[in-house]
Write a protein that holds these residues in place. Structure first.
Motif, PDB file in Angstrom:
ATOM      1  N   ARG A  41      -0.375  -1.710   2.473  1.00  8.48           N
ATOM      2  CA  ARG A  41       0.566  -1.580   1.779  1.00  8.48           C
ATOM      3  C   ARG A  41       0.743   0.152   2.811  1.00  8.48           C
ATOM      4  O   ARG A  41       2.410  -0.004   2.670  1.00  8.48           O
ATOM      5  CB  ARG A  41       0.369  -0.721   0.249  1.00  8.48           C
ATOM      6  N   SER A  42       0.219   0.805   3.270  1.00 11.91           N
ATOM      7  CA  SER A  42       0.809   1.435   3.729  1.00 11.91           C
ATOM      8  C   SER A  42       1.737   1.575   5.732  1.00 11.91           C
ATOM      9  O   SER A  42       2.469   2.322   5.558  1.00 11.91           O
ATOM     10  CB  SER A  42      -0.968   2.832   4.646  1.00 11.91           C
ATOM     11  N   GLU A  43       0.915   0.567   6.212  1.00 10.56           N
ATOM     12  CA  GLU A  43       1.172  -0.375   6.933  1.00 10.56           C
ATOM     13  C   GLU A  43       2.752  -1.226   6.942  1.00 10.56           C
ATOM     14  O   GLU A  43       3.501  -0.632   7.779  1.00 10.56           O
ATOM     15  CB  GLU A  43      -0.126  -1.103   7.456  1.00 10.56           C
ATOM     16  N   TYR A  44       3.190  -1.793   5.754  1.00 15.07           N
ATOM     17  CA  TYR A  44       4.210  -2.908   6.112  1.00 15.07           C
ATOM     18  C   TYR A  44       5.770  -2.094   5.157  1.00 15.07           C
ATOM     19  O   TYR A  44       6.197  -3.100   5.133  1.00 15.07           O
ATOM     20  CB  TYR A  44       3.993  -4.281   5.454  1.00 15.07           C
ATOM     21  N   ALA A  45       4.967  -1.414   4.200  1.00 13.91           N
ATOM     22  CA  ALA A  45       6.249  -1.013   3.424  1.00 13.91           C
ATOM     23  C   ALA A  45       6.745   0.521   3.719  1.00 13.91           C
ATOM     24  O   ALA A  45       5.968   0.933   4.601  1.00 13.91           O
ATOM     25  CB  ALA A  45       5.375  -0.541   2.062  1.00 13.91           C
ATOM     26  N   PRO A  46       8.008   0.356   3.728  1.00 13.66           N
ATOM     27  CA  PRO A  46       9.246   1.411   4.463  1.00 13.66           C
ATOM     28  C   PRO A  46       8.852   2.782   3.839  1.00 13.66           C
ATOM     29  O   PRO A  46       8.275   2.552   2.851  1.00 13.66           O
ATOM     30  CB  PRO A  46      10.747   0.917   3.957  1.00 13.66           C
ATOM     31  N   PRO A  47       8.621   3.363   4.766  1.00  9.35           N
ATOM     32  CA  PRO A  47       8.129   5.416   3.994  1.00  9.35           C
ATOM     33  C   PRO A  47       9.219   5.579   2.927  1.00  9.35           C
ATOM     34  O   PRO A  47       8.239   5.904   1.729  1.00  9.35           O
ATOM     35  CB  PRO A  47       9.273   5.940   5.096  1.00  9.35           C
ATOM     36  N   ASP A  48      10.067   4.508   1.984  1.00 14.21           N
ATOM     37  CA  ASP A  48      11.032   5.427   1.121  1.00 14.21           C
ATOM     38  C   ASP A  48      10.809   4.534   0.229  1.00 14.21           C
ATOM     39  O   ASP A  48      11.050   5.078  -1.071  1.00 14.21           O
ATOM     40  CB  ASP A  48      12.942   5.155   1.258  1.00 14.21           C
ATOM     41  N   ALA A  49       9.689   3.706   0.271  1.00 21.07           N
ATOM     42  CA  ALA A  49       9.063   2.500  -0.993  1.00 21.07           C
ATOM     43  C   ALA A  49       7.754   2.860  -0.890  1.00 21.07           C
ATOM     44  O   ALA A  49       7.481   1.590  -1.816  1.00 21.07           O
ATOM     45  CB  ALA A  49       9.916   1.244  -1.185  1.00 21.07           C
ATOM     46  N   ARG A  50       7.438   3.526   0.041  1.00 17.63           N
ATOM     47  CA  ARG A  50       5.714   3.262  -0.157  1.00 17.63           C
ATOM     48  C   ARG A  50       4.838   3.273  -1.010  1.00 17.63           C
ATOM     49  O   ARG A  50       4.255   2.980  -1.584  1.00 17.63           O
ATOM     50  CB  ARG A  50       5.381   4.380   1.567  1.00 17.63           C
ATOM     51  N   ALA A  51       5.460   4.658  -2.052  1.00 15.93           N
ATOM     52  CA  ALA A  51       5.029   5.204  -3.288  1.00 15.93           C
ATOM     53  C   ALA A  51       4.774   4.009  -4.674  1.00 15.93           C
ATOM     54  O   ALA A  51       3.897   3.860  -4.886  1.00 15.93           O
ATOM     55  CB  ALA A  51       5.064   6.276  -4.028  1.00 15.93           C
ATOM     56  N   GLN A  52       5.997   3.654  -4.230  1.00 10.42           N
ATOM     57  CA  GLN A  52       6.405   2.734  -5.396  1.00 10.42           C
ATOM     58  C   GLN A  52       6.084   1.100  -4.668  1.00 10.42           C
ATOM     59  O   GLN A  52       5.045   0.050  -5.701  1.00 10.42           O
ATOM     60  CB  GLN A  52       8.238   1.908  -4.948  1.00 10.42           C
ATOM     61  N   VAL A  53       5.326   1.184  -3.490  1.00 10.48           N
ATOM     62  CA  VAL A  53       4.931  -0.431  -3.305  1.00 10.48           C
ATOM     63  C   VAL A  53       4.378   0.389  -3.613  1.00 10.48           C
ATOM     64  O   VAL A  53       2.778  -1.671  -4.086  1.00 10.48           O
ATOM     65  CB  VAL A  53       5.107  -0.404  -1.460  1.00 10.48           C
ATOM     66  N   PHE A  54       2.478   0.519  -3.594  1.00  6.14           N
ATOM     67  CA  PHE A  54       1.787   1.371  -3.859  1.00  6.14           C
ATOM     68  C   PHE A  54       1.357   1.083  -5.407  1.00  6.14           C
ATOM     69  O   PHE A  54       0.417  -0.081  -6.188  1.00  6.14           O
ATOM     70  CB  PHE A  54       1.058   2.567  -3.558  1.00  6.14           C
ATOM     71  N   VAL A  55       2.406   1.568  -6.571  1.00  4.55           N
ATOM     72  CA  VAL A  55       1.855   1.625  -7.201  1.00  4.55           C
ATOM     73  C   VAL A  55       1.575   0.053  -7.985  1.00  4.55           C
ATOM     74  O   VAL A  55       1.804  -0.718  -9.395  1.00  4.55           O
ATOM     75  CB  VAL A  55       2.904   2.503  -8.181  1.00  4.55           C
ATOM     76  N   THR A  56       3.465  -0.172  -7.236  1.00  2.87           N
ATOM     77  CA  THR A  56       3.352  -2.216  -8.721  1.00  2.87           C
ATOM     78  C   THR A  56       2.317  -3.092  -7.757  1.00  2.87           C
ATOM     79  O   THR A  56       2.072  -3.934  -8.564  1.00  2.87           O
ATOM     80  CB  THR A  56       4.774  -2.249  -7.407  1.00  2.87           C
ATOM     81  N   MET A  57       2.042  -2.686  -6.768  1.00  3.44           N
ATOM     82  CA  MET A  57       1.126  -4.367  -6.218  1.00  3.44           C
ATOM     83  C   MET A  57      -0.710  -3.268  -6.705  1.00  3.44           C
ATOM     84  O   MET A  57      -1.192  -3.931  -7.476  1.00  3.44           O
ATOM     85  CB  MET A  57       0.443  -3.652  -4.684  1.00  3.44           C
ATOM     86  N   ALA A  58      -0.761  -2.326  -7.444  1.00  6.12           N
ATOM     87  CA  ALA A  58      -1.480  -2.148  -8.218  1.00  6.12           C
ATOM     88  C   ALA A  58      -1.208  -2.293  -9.574  1.00  6.12           C
ATOM     89  O   ALA A  58      -2.605  -3.171 -10.214  1.00  6.12           O
ATOM     90  CB  ALA A  58      -1.849  -0.371  -7.958  1.00  6.12           C
TER      91      ALA A  58
END
Length: 205
Positions: free
Chosen positions: A188-205
């Motif tokens: 999640r940290s490696e492949y998500a763009p910085p401006d959407a990293r938190a949203q990617v973390f939460v959405t995948m969780a």
């Protein structure tokens, strides 16, 4: 590794707390206390500071639609998301399976809490190992490797013919879950763009 370590500690304390509370009071009381803990955690989350850019200004959050589209378009994130969903189904069913299996093997459903606590112990051991010996390689490939290991360990639970063996197999599931969880967090940290990293973390969780 440290992030997964915190999950592992909670994975031990939660089932152990249920076993103690259910024995001292009732399963309903244990359930209500755990529900209250989740509500408290949600309010604590609201106290976290908002993200900001390098110049200190507020960062605009990515929209839900753009993040969902990203999870479909981005190959590594899509694969890691599917792997996370599959293990969430199996891991979510394990507490129920533990109660049924414990009742079958020992005649007491309360043994299921012990089995889940052992799963947490295995996860803690795995988290410590991944913290001391960090994972190497592409998070996408690591996720695929460790989701297979989680699947094998989960399958072994079905073969447990005695309670001690069931305890061992549940601990093995926890042990496999730790590097898998670490790999998914790294992905999640490696492949998500910085401006959407938190949203990617939460959405995948």
């Amino acid at each position: 590794g440290l992030d997964v370590l915190s999950y592992s500690v909670a994975a031990i304390c939660g089932p152990a707390g249920v076993a103690v509370l259910a024995a001292a009071t009732s399963p309903l009381t244990a359930l209500l206390i755990l529900g209250a803990a989740a509500i408290v955690a949600a309010f604590i989350t609201l106290t976290l500071p908002p993200g900001s850019t390098d110049d200190g200004s507020r960062r605009e959050a990515a929209s839900v639609r753009s993040v969902l589209a990203l999870l479909v378009r981005n190959g590594p994130l899509r694969r890691v998301n599917y792997a996370t969903m599959l293990t969430a189904i199996s891991n979510g069913s394990l507490p129920v399976i533990a109660v049924v299996l414990a009742a079958h093997l020992t005649g007491r459903s309360t043994g299921g809490a012990t089995m889940m606590a052992l799963l947490g112990v295995g996860s803690l051991a795995g988290a410590i190992l991944t913290t001391v010996f960090p994972l190497r390689g592409e998070p996408d490939r690591l996720t695929t490797r460790y989701v297979a290991l989680v699947g094998i360990a989960t399958g072994l639970c079905a073969l447990a013919v005695s309670y001690p063996l069931a305890l061992v197999t549940f601990a093995l599931v926890g042990l496999a879950n730790a590097p898998f969880g670490t790999a998914t967090l790294a992905a999640r940290s490696e492949y998500a763009p910085p401006d959407a990293r938190a949203q990617v973390f939460v959405t995948m969780a």
